[in-house]
Motif scaffolding. Structure first.
Motif, PDB file in Angstrom:
ATOM      1  N   GLY A 150       0.803  -1.224   0.000  1.00 43.36           N
ATOM      2  CA  GLY A 150       0.000   0.000   0.000  1.00 43.36           C
ATOM      3  C   GLY A 150       0.832   1.269   0.000  1.00 43.36           C
ATOM      4  N   GLY A 151       2.160   1.132  -0.058  1.00 40.61           N
ATOM      5  CA  GLY A 151       3.036   2.304  -0.119  1.00 40.61           C
ATOM      6  C   GLY A 151       3.533   2.805   1.225  1.00 40.61           C
ATOM      7  N   LYS A 152       3.209   2.137   2.313  1.00 41.54           N
ATOM      8  CA  LYS A 152       3.683   2.535   3.642  1.00 41.54           C
ATOM      9  C   LYS A 152       5.166   2.223   3.765  1.00 41.54           C
ATOM     10  CE  LYS A 152       2.685   1.604   8.528  1.00 41.54           C
ATOM     11  NZ  LYS A 152       1.855   0.813   9.445  1.00 41.54           N
ATOM     12  N   SER A 153       5.917   3.145   4.341  1.00 42.12           N
ATOM     13  CA  SER A 153       7.356   2.972   4.535  1.00 42.12           C
ATOM     14  C   SER A 153       7.624   2.644   5.999  1.00 42.12           C
ATOM     15  CB  SER A 153       8.093   4.254   4.144  1.00 42.12           C
ATOM     16  OG  SER A 153       9.462   4.142   4.439  1.00 42.12           O
ATOM     17  N   ILE A 154       8.484   1.669   6.243  1.00 39.89           N
ATOM     18  CA  ILE A 154       8.843   1.254   7.597  1.00 39.89           C
ATOM     19  C   ILE A 154      10.363   1.254   7.710  1.00 39.89           C
ATOM     20  CG2 ILE A 154       8.724  -0.621   9.277  1.00 39.89           C
ATOM     21  CD1 ILE A 154       6.303  -1.621   7.449  1.00 39.89           C
ATOM     22  N   GLN A 155      10.901   1.977   8.688  1.00 41.92           N
ATOM     23  CA  GLN A 155      12.337   1.986   8.940  1.00 41.92           C
ATOM     24  C   GLN A 155      12.635   0.897   9.958  1.00 41.92           C
ATOM     25  OE1 GLN A 155      13.929   4.094   7.062  1.00 41.92           O
ATOM     26  NE2 GLN A 155      16.006   3.871   7.786  1.00 41.92           N
ATOM     27  N   LEU A 156      13.398  -0.111   9.562  1.00 37.04           N
ATOM     28  CA  LEU A 156      13.689  -1.253  10.412  1.00 37.04           C
ATOM     29  C   LEU A 156      15.113  -1.151  10.944  1.00 37.04           C
ATOM     30  CD1 LEU A 156      12.728  -4.038  11.435  1.00 37.04           C
ATOM     31  CD2 LEU A 156      13.585  -4.997   9.301  1.00 37.04           C
ATOM     32  N   GLU A 157      15.249  -1.055  12.279  1.00 37.11           N
ATOM     33  CA  GLU A 157      16.570  -1.012  12.905  1.00 37.11           C
ATOM     34  C   GLU A 157      17.117  -2.433  12.962  1.00 37.11           C
ATOM     35  OE1 GLU A 157      17.132   1.546  16.442  1.00 37.11           O
ATOM     36  OE2 GLU A 157      14.958   1.861  16.250  1.00 37.11           O
ATOM     37  N   LEU A 158      18.216  -2.680  12.266  1.00 37.18           N
ATOM     38  CA  LEU A 158      18.756  -4.039  12.158  1.00 37.18           C
ATOM     39  C   LEU A 158      19.160  -4.630  13.495  1.00 37.18           C
ATOM     40  CD1 LEU A 158      20.805  -3.638   8.888  1.00 37.18           C
ATOM     41  CD2 LEU A 158      18.590  -4.743   9.190  1.00 37.18           C
ATOM     42  N   ARG A 159      19.676  -3.824  14.407  1.00 39.06           N
ATOM     43  CA  ARG A 159      20.112  -4.348  15.710  1.00 39.06           C
ATOM     44  C   ARG A 159      18.938  -4.853  16.537  1.00 39.06           C
ATOM     45  NH1 ARG A 159      19.137  -0.446  19.514  1.00 39.06           N
ATOM     46  NH2 ARG A 159      18.922   1.666  18.736  1.00 39.06           N
ATOM     47  N   LYS A 160      17.711  -4.443  16.206  1.00 34.29           N
ATOM     48  CA  LYS A 160      16.525  -4.896  16.936  1.00 34.29           C
ATOM     49  C   LYS A 160      15.924  -6.166  16.348  1.00 34.29           C
ATOM     50  CE  LYS A 160      15.180  -0.478  18.850  1.00 34.29           C
ATOM     51  NZ  LYS A 160      14.113   0.535  18.947  1.00 34.29           N
ATOM     52  N   VAL A 161      16.421  -6.602  15.194  1.00 35.69           N
ATOM     53  CA  VAL A 161      15.935  -7.835  14.575  1.00 35.69           C
ATOM     54  C   VAL A 161      16.713  -8.999  15.189  1.00 35.69           C
ATOM     55  CG1 VAL A 161      15.682  -9.124  12.420  1.00 35.69           C
ATOM     56  CG2 VAL A 161      15.360  -6.644  12.443  1.00 35.69           C
ATOM     57  N   GLU A 162      15.993  -9.999  15.670  1.00 36.26           N
ATOM     58  CA  GLU A 162      16.619 -11.123  16.373  1.00 36.26           C
ATOM     59  C   GLU A 162      17.558 -11.922  15.470  1.00 36.26           C
ATOM     60  OE1 GLU A 162      14.791 -15.207  17.743  1.00 36.26           O
ATOM     61  OE2 GLU A 162      14.280 -13.638  19.179  1.00 36.26           O
ATOM     62  N   LEU A 163      18.722 -12.250  16.010  1.00 37.05           N
ATOM     63  CA  LEU A 163      19.652 -13.160  15.346  1.00 37.05           C
ATOM     64  C   LEU A 163      19.155 -14.575  15.618  1.00 37.05           C
ATOM     65  CD1 LEU A 163      22.297 -13.533  13.782  1.00 37.05           C
ATOM     66  CD2 LEU A 163      23.473 -13.612  15.984  1.00 37.05           C
ATOM     67  N   ALA A 164      18.899 -15.347  14.572  1.00 43.15           N
ATOM     68  CA  ALA A 164      18.287 -16.661  14.734  1.00 43.15           C
ATOM     69  C   ALA A 164      18.913 -17.668  13.777  1.00 43.15           C
ATOM     70  CB  ALA A 164      16.789 -16.561  14.473  1.00 43.15           C
ATOM     71  N   HIS A 165      18.603 -18.926  13.996  1.00 43.49           N
ATOM     72  CA  HIS A 165      19.045 -19.978  13.096  1.00 43.49           C
ATOM     73  C   HIS A 165      18.177 -19.967  11.837  1.00 43.49           C
ATOM     74  CE1 HIS A 165      21.845 -21.721  15.908  1.00 43.49           C
ATOM     75  NE2 HIS A 165      20.917 -21.632  16.851  1.00 43.49           N
ATOM     76  N   ARG A 166      18.684 -20.535  10.781  1.00 44.82           N
ATOM     77  CA  ARG A 166      17.990 -20.570   9.494  1.00 44.82           C
ATOM     78  C   ARG A 166      16.588 -21.167   9.614  1.00 44.82           C
ATOM     79  NH1 ARG A 166      17.737 -24.662   5.924  1.00 44.82           N
ATOM     80  NH2 ARG A 166      19.382 -25.800   6.969  1.00 44.82           N
ATOM     81  N   ALA A 167      16.438 -22.232  10.395  1.00 47.34           N
ATOM     82  CA  ALA A 167      15.148 -22.914  10.513  1.00 47.34           C
ATOM     83  C   ALA A 167      14.257 -22.339  11.613  1.00 47.34           C
ATOM     84  CB  ALA A 167      15.383 -24.393  10.762  1.00 47.34           C
ATOM     85  N   SER A 168      14.742 -21.329  12.344  1.00 45.15           N
ATOM     86  CA  SER A 168      13.961 -20.751  13.443  1.00 45.15           C
ATOM     87  C   SER A 168      12.796 -19.925  12.921  1.00 45.15           C
ATOM     88  CB  SER A 168      14.844 -19.841  14.303  1.00 45.15           C
ATOM     89  OG  SER A 168      15.845 -20.581  14.929  1.00 45.15           O
ATOM     90  N   ILE A 169      11.787 -19.773  13.778  1.00 40.60           N
ATOM     91  CA  ILE A 169      10.630 -18.946  13.457  1.00 40.60           C
ATOM     92  C   ILE A 169      11.017 -17.477  13.586  1.00 40.60           C
ATOM     93  CG2 ILE A 169       8.307 -18.329  14.227  1.00 40.60           C
ATOM     94  CD1 ILE A 169       8.020 -21.207  15.224  1.00 40.60           C
ATOM     95  N   SER A 170      10.577 -16.669  12.626  1.00 41.87           N
ATOM     96  CA  SER A 170      10.842 -15.227  12.659  1.00 41.87           C
ATOM     97  C   SER A 170       9.954 -14.548  13.689  1.00 41.87           C
ATOM     98  CB  SER A 170      10.572 -14.613  11.284  1.00 41.87           C
ATOM     99  OG  SER A 170      11.414 -15.183  10.316  1.00 41.87           O
ATOM    100  N   LYS A 171      10.374 -13.361  14.150  1.00 39.38           N
ATOM    101  CA  LYS A 171       9.584 -12.576  15.109  1.00 39.38           C
ATOM    102  C   LYS A 171       9.000 -11.363  14.412  1.00 39.38           C
ATOM    103  CE  LYS A 171      11.539 -13.805  19.511  1.00 39.38           C
ATOM    104  NZ  LYS A 171      12.040 -13.320  20.775  1.00 39.38           N
TER     105      LYS A 171
END
Length: 105
Positions: free
Chosen positions: A65-86
């Motif tokens: 819909g054109g909404k812009s979201i600024q995502l802070e990378l340090r706040k994104v969880e470090l996880a394993h490849r097969a892990s569920i995303s947050k």
């Protein structure tokens, strides 16, 4: 690291070492199951973006819909490849469509 973003606002950072090298015609490596529920929040949706990143800085995401979201990378969880995303973005029914560029700090 690799940033993995799903269409319903879920994301994770995954070490590149968790993705083995594959030859042609192998079918690739699974990173997520789009139909799997995410901690009671419903499905994460299809993977819409996989982007090699530095841990510092931000990424701009855009919804259909054109909404812009600024995502802070340090706040994104470090996880394993097969892990569920947050959940990282409240997008209220507008699927994440992609990201143009990594934005420096």
């Amino acid at each position: 690291q690799l940033l993995v973003v799903h269409e319903h606002g879920f994301a994770k950072r995954v070490p590149l070492a968790e993705y083995p090298q594959k030859g042609r015609g192998t079918g690739g490596v699974a990173s997520a199951d789009p139909s799997k529920p995410v901690r009671g929040d419903g499905p994460a949706g299809e993977v819409v973006l996989m982007l090699p990143i530095a841990v510092r800085g931000d990424v701009a995401l855009y919804t259909s819909g054109g909404k812009s979201i600024q995502l802070e990378l340090r706040k994104v969880e470090l996880a394993h490849r097969a892990s569920i995303s947050k959940g990282v973005a409240d997008i209220k029914g507008e699927p994440v469509a992609g990201a143009p560029l990594e934005v420096a700090e």
